[in-house]
Write an enzyme that holds these catalytic residues in place. Structure first.
Site, mmCIF file in Angstrom:
data_model
loop_
_atom_site.group_PDB
_atom_site.id
_atom_site.type_symbol
_atom_site.label_atom_id
_atom_site.label_comp_id
_atom_site.label_asym_id
_atom_site.label_seq_id
_atom_site.Cartn_x
_atom_site.Cartn_y
_atom_site.Cartn_z
ATOM 1 N N GLU A 248 47.086 41.693 36.124
ATOM 2 C CA GLU A 248 47.501 42.976 36.447
ATOM 3 C C GLU A 248 46.979 43.299 37.925
ATOM 4 O O GLU A 248 47.617 43.924 38.856
ATOM 5 C CB GLU A 248 47.437 44.217 35.453
ATOM 6 C CG GLU A 248 47.823 43.754 34.018
ATOM 7 C CD GLU A 248 49.592 43.182 34.285
ATOM 8 O OE1 GLU A 248 50.182 43.676 35.092
ATOM 9 O OE2 GLU A 248 49.705 42.348 33.245
ATOM 10 N N TYR B 173 56.054 32.578 35.145
ATOM 11 C CA TYR B 173 54.634 32.736 35.199
ATOM 12 C C TYR B 173 54.168 31.176 35.271
ATOM 13 O O TYR B 173 53.565 30.891 35.996
ATOM 14 C CB TYR B 173 54.167 33.173 34.036
ATOM 15 C CG TYR B 173 54.417 34.863 33.705
ATOM 16 C CD1 TYR B 173 53.500 35.683 33.737
ATOM 17 C CD2 TYR B 173 55.809 34.836 33.333
ATOM 18 C CE1 TYR B 173 53.992 36.941 33.448
ATOM 19 C CE2 TYR B 173 56.148 36.345 32.889
ATOM 20 C CZ TYR B 173 55.314 37.297 33.082
ATOM 21 O OH TYR B 173 55.625 38.692 32.879
#
Length: 626
Positions: free
Chosen positions: A322, A405
């Site tokens: 994040e 991802y």
């Protein structure tokens, strides 16, 4: 060629009457064909929102937010209307900045995109929209006290990605239409509001005869609207460093502070790699279990699931992920969700580099090796080398599993290994500088790569296979697989167990989450009840406090119709709202037909109200067999 609408030129071309409202210089938008966003009703080339100011009151009894949104508008010459995205909002009135009523309509609701709200501008450069949300707003989850750690006060949080913020803010809800914003949020006294922006103040006041408190926030940097985020609860704060800290309920504060203690080291490592952190503070919010994701990269305030708090800091890769989004995703953003790998693939690669800098090469290799497992699995389960959903660039939301991802990060790692780390790092740092606070497409990234890294080297182009990586299915043959010696040791124990060795020889004491995942996911999918019982009783799988372990164990047990494992499954599914961990369990149950389907239906009926609306929809489809 990338085409940018120059904001300053648009402002200069506007009629004088349309320039009366203050305008900051907005972020440019892309108008190339591949930047066309099919998940918005907006027409930003005609008129677009540049700034949003909301003033909203949270009503926990009615489960609604009510108040107004003030939108600054930048319109092309001759533009007569602006189109916004709304979904199930109750609109009461629309005026210009001077209070003059404006004509508006809300079109029919599309089940996926919500409705188009069209406002006649009549020369206005500012819109004031008075409205209320509805109790079922998909971006908002209202939690009763019993679903919080403290059990005494309610909780509210938002989750806007990808296109859910249109259910509580009337704006142009597209990642390519960046907007600055500000907010005043009024909540019952005793609760604290936090948002993904600079906190200005929290002043006491009264509303509707009740004791209330208002909090003000400001984001002066243009962001994609999905990054506007809110939480309200009985929140406490603990500083972790000069520019970082954690918010959560009191019962979780010390645990969270311990788990995330390395955050300042992570920020320093990220800056050393790819340039300054440009968002001021980096705080984190640890949410209740109902939060549907591992984390959400909201600027200045990352949202995190409690499932990563395992007491050993083995899941801090989620925090690194994040944080990395502060560059890849928040600073340079996919213009449309067809290119979400530009957010997630870049971030997964960057996350791994942060982990390497802070914890060493072997720990980073362990994460990369597991990601490779996930990539191979996603490709195999979705058509293999020819599977349409194994492309990086495609229809929005169409990629398989976590392919954005994993395939995206392996692509970037392959470039790194081919051109050399020093050259690659210099390129990436320049890339983030060149495109800061702007949207990006796959075509735009490849053009930038060719201009600033390849520089007309046809042999290098051929070696890298750039277009194949982005536009073709499957995994190119130049893909770089990083292997881990730590996981190799786990593989050795796994092989011994599969050869008939006792579970007692596994000896997992001190294993990280990743070692557990490697072992459990590597076990044979068909096992006897006796062997499963041995594993469970020896390794304590059904009672594990680690949600990753429980998820992987339940999937294995369900695949063998091992009844004892279902005893605590319903309670576990009710207490974990993270989709990554519960979706495989429901899917495994449904795959078992007459044995598993009734269990899935019963468990979902008991857990449904504890899930975020987005997660509810996902599990609904699984249980319905869709």
């Amino acid at each position: 060629m990338r085409i940018l609408i120059a904001a300053a030129a648009l402002v200069a071309a506007l009629p004088a009457a349309a320039q009366t409202a203050p305008q900051s210089i907005p972020s440019p938008i892309l108008t190339t064909p591949e930047a066309k966003d099919v998940w918005t009703h907006a027409q930003p080339e005609v008129a677009r929102v540049t700034h949003v100011a909301v003033d909203l009151t949270a009503d926990f009894d009615a489960k609604i937010m009510s108040g107004k949104a003030v939108l600054d508008v930048l319109a092309a010459p001759g533009a007569r209307e602006i189109v916004l995205d709304v979904d199930d909002l109750d609109i009461a009135a629309v005026t210009d900045g001077a209070g003059k009523a404006l004509e508006w309509t809300v079109g029919p609701r599309d089940k996926d995109l919500g409705s188009a709200m069209t406002v006649k501008l009549d020369g206005a450069a500012r819109l004031v929209i008075t409205y209320k949300t509805r109790p079922g707003a998909a971006a908002l989850q209202w939690l009763p006290p019993e679903m919080t750690a403290g059990k005494t006060r309610p909780y509210l949080f938002s989750q806007g990605q990808a296109i859910l913020n249109r259910t509580w803010i009337p704006t142009q809800d597209s990642p390519g239409i960046r907007q600055t914003w500000e907010a005043t949020i009024t909540v019952p006294e005793g609760l604290v509001a936090v948002m993904s922006a600079e906190r200005i103040d929290g002043a006491k006041g009264k509303a509707a005869g009740k004791k209330m408190r208002s909090f003000r926030f400001r984001m002066d940097k243009p962001v994609p609207p999905y990054l506007i985020a809110l939480a309200v609860g009985d929140l406490k704060f603990k500083a972790l460093g000069p520019r970082s800290g954690v918010w959560t309920e009191a019962a979780m504060l010390d645990k969270a502070a311990y788990e995330f203690a390395d955050i300042e080291k992570m920020i320093d490592a990220a800056e050393a790699l790819y340039g300054p952190y440009r968002w001021g503070r980096y705080d984190m919010l640890l949410l209740p279990p109902a939060f549907p994701y591992g984390g959400m990269e909201n600027p200045t305030l990352t949202f995190l699931t409690p499932t990563i708090v395992t007491g050993d800091r083995s899941n801090t890769d989620v925090v690194a992920h994040e944080l990395a989004h502060s560059w890849s995703g928040n600073l340079v953003t996919n213009a449309t969700w067809s290119d979400s790998w530009l957010n997630e693939g870049f971030t997964t690669y960057f996350e791994n580099r942060i982990m390497e800098a802070v914890y060493g090469a072997e720990r980073a290799a362990m994460y990369a090796d597991l990601d490779w497992d996930g990539l191979v699995r996603d490709i195999a389960e979705n058509g293999g080398q020819t599977g349409a959903t194994t492309r990086l660039h495609g229809d929005p939301g169409s990629t398989a599993g976590q392919l954005d991802y994993f395939k995206g990060s392996v692509f970037l790692r392959t470039i790194e290994k081919t051109v050399g780390r020093d050259k690659w790092d210099a390129y990436l740092r320049g890339y983030f500088d060149r495109h800061a606070f702007q949207p990006q497409t796959s075509a735009g990234f490849l053009a930038d790569l060719r201009e600033h890294l390849l520089k007309g080297q046809p042999e290098l182009e051929l070696t890298l296979q750039l277009d194949r990586w982005v536009y073709a299915a499957g995994l190119p043959d130049n893909a770089v697989h990083v292997t881990s010696t730590t996981l190799a040791a786990v593989d050795a124990k796994l092989a011994a167990f599969k050869a008939g060795g006792p579970a007692s020889a596994v000896q997992p004491q001190g294993w990280s989450t990743q070692e557990w995942q490697r072992f459990l996911n590597g076990l044979p999918r068909e096992m006897s009840a006796e062997r499963l019982k041995e594993l469970d009783e020896t390794l304590g799988l059904s009672a594990s406090p680690n949600a990753y372990v429980r998820s992987a164990w339940y999937v294995l047990a369900i695949g063998n119709r091992y009844d004892p494992a279902t005893a605590g499954m319903g309670d576990w599914l009710k207490g974990v709202g993270r989709g990554l961990l519960i979706r495989p369990v429901y899917a495994a149950l449904m795959a078992q037909g007459d044995w598993g389907k009734p269990l899935a239906e019963r468990f979902f009926a008991g857990a449904r109200s504890s899930y975020h609306p987005f997660t509810q929809g996902q599990i609904e489809k699984i249980v319905a067999g869709k």
